[in-house]
Design an enzyme around this catalytic site. Structure first.
Site: not given
Ligand SMILES: Cc1ncc(COP(=O)(O)O)c(C=O)c1O
Length: 448
Positions: A149, A244, A276
């Site tokens: 994702y 990522d 994050k």
């Protein structure tokens, strides 16, 4: 078991009712709705250290950590002080600030990137990295892996087409077929699928994007050498390798997953996406990489990208304070806590006869509640075969005992440096009953 436990959560239940009237599903990001586990999502009033308190006054040991950002725990004193100081100076200017330069320097010092550009979410980071890769290479095709994702970017919300090297189809209504027609979706950890895709389409591939270590289909470590293999095959075909690290970045080591593979094996991704942890709990993310690639970005180059709140001074202050506090000691603590918890979870489940596989990369881990006899989960197909009904029973038994796990079987469990022995002991004490609940659920044959 009554999964909604309304006797403990009347305020959450009432707020959920009100929320559903004014917000689709009552939440602002789907997994928060508890749809995968059932019951009432807890509305949170406050958080401190390793603990969350809901609006009914229940205190939970938190293993979600805002889905990754809270590396130091909630409401860290020094992070709050940095935020307060920044906010007192005004919350947004739409002009450059010293904090952006300092955070960029910190990221460049820790990771393989030479330059970074700040954005406000991980989704924006991956979307922008892909645009830049396409602008740099003059090619359109994007290769990704099933189960990875990267945020809700149209071209990445794609499901595999009918064959391995065929183009993807939209993974959700609302994504036009044209948006995924230039995306190839391959099985994770499968070198021969990657080789076949590049053999057929290599000269048209702009980039391959992968989670540095997947954490969105449960946690699945890349097989040894897999990321280096990806970097190499991209280089041989003139495609860019995008790692990522939105989830793994500044979490699994001070330089993210790269610290576990690229830094050791001697290769670098062309572009990296972050989010994050680097925002310290605020909406901040980034993408960065090779200076010659980043030089193609506006205003230096022709590839357009912008953001009203990019590099927001309060978010930069939170991120900078967080990264400066994320010392080697913090990572050593996280490694130790994670190892202890993995061991305790595994032994409680084994004791209760519950088949499981722990997926882990560095200190990031998750638990797959697999069918009997399954001993490894290398990809999305295997992750999808887990017993979500067994997880559901385990989840609710933990929640009853005030341990807040991610409300989905496909998520990582996030520890923080604030998870001290007291917090860990509370989790460990809850495990036997939860494992027994999982055991009872696993004795019932899986539906379908
Ligand atoms: C690996 C990865 N990339 C990108 C994203 C998207 O980030 P955001 O939710 O900030 O848009 C996420 C979010 O969970 C993620 O885990």
């Amino acid at each position: 078991m009554n999964v909604s436990s309304p006797q403990n959560t009347p305020e959450s239940a009432a707020l959920f009712e009100r929320a559903r009237a004014v917000t689709p599903g009552g939440v602002n990001s789907p997994v928060r709705a508890f749809a995968a586990v059932g019951g009432t999502p807890r509305f949170i009033r406050s958080a401190r250290g390793a603990y969350l308190t809901d609006v009914d006054g229940n205190e939970y040991v938190d293993l979600v950590g805002s889905w990754g950002p809270m590396l130091l725990g909630h409401a860290h004193r020094e992070v709050l002080a940095a935020v307060g100081e920044a906010a007192a100076g005004g919350t947004s200017y739409g002009a450059p600030t010293p904090a952006e330069v300092e955070l960029a320097e910190e990221i460049v010092a820790r990771t393989p990137v030479e330059q970074v550009r700040f954005v406000s979410s991980g989704t924006e980071a991956t979307m922008s990295a892909i645009r830049l890769a396409r602008g740099f290479t003059g090619r359109d095709l994007v290769v990704k892996f099933a189960g990875c994702y990267h945020g809700h970017v149209d071209s990445l919300l794609a499901s595999a087409g009918s064959g391995l090297a065929t183009f993807a189809v939209p993974g959700t209504p609302g994504v036009p077929a044209a948006s995924t027609a230039a995306t190839l979706v391959l099985p994770y950890n499968d070198r021969s699928a990657v080789e076949a895709a590049f053999a057929e389409h290599g000269d048209q591939v702009a980039c391959l994007i992968t989670e540095a270590a997947p954490g969105n289909m449960g946690v699945i470590a890349p097989q040894p050498g897999f990321n280096g293999f990806l970097a190499d095959i991209c280089a041989r075909h003139g495609a860019l390798f995008i790692s990522d690290e939105v989830m793994t970045g500044f979490r699994v080591t001070r330089s993210g997953q790269y610290g576990l593979d690229g830094a050791v094996e001697g290769w670098r991704p062309d572009l990296v996406t972050f989010g994050k942890v680097m925002g310290g709990g605020f909406p901040a993310a980034a993408f960065g990489g090779r200076a010659d690639v980043m030089a193609r970005l506006s205003p230096e180059g022709p590839v357009y990208q912008a953001g009203t709140l990019s590099g927001n001074p309060v978010a930069m202050a939170a991120g900078l304070a967080t990264l400066r506090l994320a010392t080697d000691d913090v990572y050593a603590t996280l490694d130790k806590s994670s190892a202890r918890l993995q061991e305790e979870v595994s032994s409680a489940l084994t004791e209760a006869g519950v088949a499981h596989v722990i997926g882990a990369t560095g200190n990031m881990f998750g638990v797959f509640f697999v069918e009997d006899g399954v001993t490894s989960v290398p990809d999305f197909a295997a992750a999808s075969r887990q017993r979500v009904d067994v997880f559901r029973a385990f989840f609710h038994a933990m929640l009853e005992q005030r341990v807040y796990l991610p409300p989905s079987a496909f998520e990582a469990w996030f520890l923080s440096a604030a998870h001290d022995d007291r917090a860990l002991d509370r989790i460990v004490a809850a495990l036997p009953a939860a494992a027994r609940a999982a055991g009872a659920a696993s004795d019932v044959p899986a539906a379908g």
